[in-house]
Motif scaffolding. Structure first.
Motif, PDB file in Angstrom:
ATOM      1  N   TYR A  78       0.624  -1.112  -0.149  1.00 35.89           N
ATOM      2  CA  TYR A  78      -0.001  -0.169  -0.019  1.00 35.89           C
ATOM      3  C   TYR A  78       0.883   1.298   0.000  1.00 35.89           C
ATOM      4  CZ  TYR A  78       1.255  -0.811   4.633  1.00 35.89           C
ATOM      5  OH  TYR A  78       1.579  -1.338   5.938  1.00 35.89           O
ATOM      6  N   ALA A  79       0.291   2.328  -0.669  1.00 31.25           N
ATOM      7  CA  ALA A  79       0.979   3.459  -0.687  1.00 31.25           C
ATOM      8  C   ALA A  79       0.766   4.627   0.169  1.00 31.25           C
ATOM      9  CB  ALA A  79       0.618   4.467  -1.948  1.00 31.25           C
ATOM     10  N   ASN A  80       1.703   5.675   0.640  1.00 27.23           N
ATOM     11  CA  ASN A  80       1.398   6.527   1.549  1.00 27.23           C
ATOM     12  C   ASN A  80       0.230   7.520   0.972  1.00 27.23           C
ATOM     13  OD1 ASN A  80       1.516   8.626   3.610  1.00 27.23           O
ATOM     14  ND2 ASN A  80       3.068   9.815   2.363  1.00 27.23           N
ATOM     15  N   LEU A  81      -0.587   8.036   2.078  1.00 23.15           N
ATOM     16  CA  LEU A  81      -1.335   9.265   1.343  1.00 23.15           C
ATOM     17  C   LEU A  81      -0.952  10.510   1.181  1.00 23.15           C
ATOM     18  CD1 LEU A  81      -4.406  10.235   1.299  1.00 23.15           C
ATOM     19  CD2 LEU A  81      -4.598  10.464   3.465  1.00 23.15           C
ATOM     20  N   ASP A  82      -0.657  10.498  -0.368  1.00 23.94           N
ATOM     21  CA  ASP A  82       0.207  11.701  -0.737  1.00 23.94           C
ATOM     22  C   ASP A  82      -0.859  12.717  -0.935  1.00 23.94           C
ATOM     23  OD1 ASP A  82      -1.023   9.805  -2.540  1.00 23.94           O
ATOM     24  OD2 ASP A  82      -0.030  11.103  -4.148  1.00 23.94           O
ATOM     25  N   MET A  83      -0.392  14.054  -0.481  1.00 23.86           N
ATOM     26  CA  MET A  83      -1.041  15.330  -0.576  1.00 23.86           C
ATOM     27  C   MET A  83      -0.493  16.315  -1.292  1.00 23.86           C
ATOM     28  SD  MET A  83      -4.249  15.043   1.080  1.00 23.86           S
ATOM     29  CE  MET A  83      -4.489  13.544   0.406  1.00 23.86           C
ATOM     30  N   GLU A  84      -1.185  17.531  -1.527  1.00 28.14           N
ATOM     31  CA  GLU A  84      -0.618  18.592  -2.322  1.00 28.14           C
ATOM     32  C   GLU A  84       0.562  19.087  -1.839  1.00 28.14           C
ATOM     33  OE1 GLU A  84      -5.215  19.330  -1.852  1.00 28.14           O
ATOM     34  OE2 GLU A  84      -3.524  18.807  -0.774  1.00 28.14           O
ATOM     35  N   THR A  85       0.987  18.947  -0.590  1.00 27.63           N
ATOM     36  CA  THR A  85       2.773  19.519  -0.495  1.00 27.63           C
ATOM     37  C   THR A  85       3.337  18.341   0.175  1.00 27.63           C
ATOM     38  OG1 THR A  85       1.836  20.094   1.875  1.00 27.63           O
ATOM     39  CG2 THR A  85       1.377  21.927   0.101  1.00 27.63           C
ATOM     40  N   TYR A  86       4.696  18.634   0.149  1.00 25.30           N
ATOM     41  CA  TYR A  86       5.528  17.707   0.568  1.00 25.30           C
ATOM     42  C   TYR A  86       5.480  17.544   2.115  1.00 25.30           C
ATOM     43  CZ  TYR A  86       9.873  16.016   2.846  1.00 25.30           C
ATOM     44  OH  TYR A  86      10.692  15.269   3.697  1.00 25.30           O
ATOM     45  N   GLU A  87       5.318  18.587   2.861  1.00 25.43           N
ATOM     46  CA  GLU A  87       5.072  18.412   4.273  1.00 25.43           C
ATOM     47  C   GLU A  87       3.904  17.700   4.479  1.00 25.43           C
ATOM     48  OE1 GLU A  87       7.422  21.985   3.198  1.00 25.43           O
ATOM     49  OE2 GLU A  87       5.520  21.312   2.536  1.00 25.43           O
ATOM     50  N   GLU A  88       2.499  17.930   4.035  1.00 23.35           N
ATOM     51  CA  GLU A  88       1.429  16.974   4.248  1.00 23.35           C
ATOM     52  C   GLU A  88       1.898  15.774   4.000  1.00 23.35           C
ATOM     53  OE1 GLU A  88      -2.531  19.137   3.450  1.00 23.35           O
ATOM     54  OE2 GLU A  88      -1.147  19.709   1.818  1.00 23.35           O
ATOM     55  N   LEU A  90       2.560   0.683  10.476  1.00 28.99           N
ATOM     56  CA  LEU A  90       2.404   0.389   9.067  1.00 28.99           C
ATOM     57  C   LEU A  90       3.765   0.841   8.295  1.00 28.99           C
ATOM     58  CD1 LEU A  90      -1.217   1.532   8.212  1.00 28.99           C
ATOM     59  CD2 LEU A  90      -0.444  -0.772   8.931  1.00 28.99           C
ATOM     60  N   SER A  91       3.829   0.215   7.174  1.00 33.59           N
ATOM     61  CA  SER A  91       4.984   0.723   6.306  1.00 33.59           C
ATOM     62  C   SER A  91       4.652   1.021   4.905  1.00 33.59           C
ATOM     63  CB  SER A  91       5.906  -0.554   6.094  1.00 33.59           C
ATOM     64  OG  SER A  91       6.492  -1.021   7.311  1.00 33.59           O
ATOM     65  N   PRO A  92       3.878   1.973   4.593  1.00 33.93           N
ATOM     66  CA  PRO A  92       3.561   2.615   3.416  1.00 33.93           C
ATOM     67  C   PRO A  92       4.755   2.991   2.592  1.00 33.93           C
ATOM     68  CG  PRO A  92       3.408   4.515   5.138  1.00 33.93           C
ATOM     69  CD  PRO A  92       3.747   3.218   5.719  1.00 33.93           C
ATOM     70  N   ILE A  93       4.515   2.786   1.218  1.00 29.40           N
ATOM     71  CA  ILE A  93       5.435   2.978   0.313  1.00 29.40           C
ATOM     72  C   ILE A  93       5.425   4.671   0.009  1.00 29.40           C
ATOM     73  CG2 ILE A  93       6.113   2.655  -2.264  1.00 29.40           C
ATOM     74  CD1 ILE A  93       4.784   0.011  -2.159  1.00 29.40           C
ATOM     75  N   PRO A  94       6.412   5.180   0.173  1.00 34.30           N
ATOM     76  CA  PRO A  94       6.473   6.872  -0.107  1.00 34.30           C
ATOM     77  C   PRO A  94       6.235   6.883  -1.431  1.00 34.30           C
ATOM     78  CG  PRO A  94       8.812   5.970   0.259  1.00 34.30           C
ATOM     79  CD  PRO A  94       7.882   4.939   0.534  1.00 34.30           C
TER      80      PRO A  94
END
Length: 261
Positions: free
Chosen positions: A81-91, A104-108
């Motif tokens: 499973y992947a990370n929850l990616d958002m608009e900004t790098y910080e988020e 958990l170990s999400p894929i960045p």
């Protein structure tokens, strides 16, 4: 190389993929979160649905969304499973750390938009140092010149090679790109493009070719089903070919003779 068939969140699409023996499927939590179903999670890459959250016209409580995502992963013992990616790098990095704090170990996920900004360009170096796999996003569906996409991918693969990191390409199935860049895996919804966009595909000599255009046939009609079935079979042939190429290369590497200096 693995080819994940994306866009199978409804039961009919998932059943069709299972019916032709597809090995790998990508599904989005965004579309699964309110559904019940039995899936073979060992062959599924679960995407967070971050892009869908970002463009949604509905107001979505992001904290509740990520907590629901985490619970879904744990309840179903989802392995990939992947990370929850958002608009900004910080988020995005905040979500990465939050999911890790929950065991958990999400894929960045590294985006083209981050590559474009010098401030964030080297983030992928940090990812590749720490994680065995990184997903590349921000290319599919974007109006980016092919030259720029190659510059982006060449940079990413140069970093990944240094650390032995595997790369997944979100929505990247261009024949030329797959020939140049040794992705561990990619995904595509193009197998559904028949009745949706009037596209016709054929697997020929190791490539998936868009043969011609025809008038769109409505999904669910007899013509639409025939077209979608044809495209699915052709894309599955292409997927098997990509997997076989990897196996053949492994055998070559095993038996190749090293030259004595």
């Amino acid at each position: 190389m693995r080819l994940y068939f994306a866009g199978a969140e409804n039961k009919i699409a998932y059943s069709n993929l299972e019916g032709v023996g597809v090995d790998f499927i990508l599904m989005s939590y965004y579309y699964l979160r309110n559904k019940k179903g039995h899936y073979n999670w060992n062959k599924i890459f679960l995407d967070s649905g971050g892009y869908s959250v970002r463009i949604s016209k509905k107001k979505i409580d992001r904290q509740k969304y990520i907590d629901g995502y985490i619970k879904f992963i744990k309840d179903n013992n989802v392995p990939v499973y992947a990370n929850l990616d958002m608009e900004t790098y910080e988020e995005t990095i905040q979500n990465q750390r939050y999911m890790e704090s929950k065991g958990l170990s999400p894929i960045p996920v590294y985006h083209y938009s981050e590559f474009r900004l010098k401030k964030y360009r080297t983030i992928i170096d940090d990812y590749c140092k720490k994680y065995p796999m990184v997903a590349l996003g921000g290319v599919a569906g974007a109006n980016i010149p092919k030259k720029n996409i190659r510059i982006y991918l060449s940079y990413c693969f140069g970093i990944a090679k240094k650390y032995g990191t595997k790369l997944h390409g979100f929505g990247i199935t261009d024949n030329k790109l797959l020939k140049i860049y040794p992705f561990f895996s990619v995904d595509s919804t193009s197998w559904q493009a028949g009745s949706r966009y009037g596209l016709f595909y054929q697997f020929i000599r190791g490539r998936i070719i868009q043969k011609n255009f025809f008038k769109k046939a409505r999904r669910g009609t007899t013509d639409g089903k025939v077209i979608d079935r044809w495209n699915l079979v052709q894309w599955n042939k292409f997927a098997k070919h990509l997997e076989e190429k990897d196996e053949i290369q492994k055998i070559k590497n095993k038996y190749v003779k090293t030259k004595r200096i």
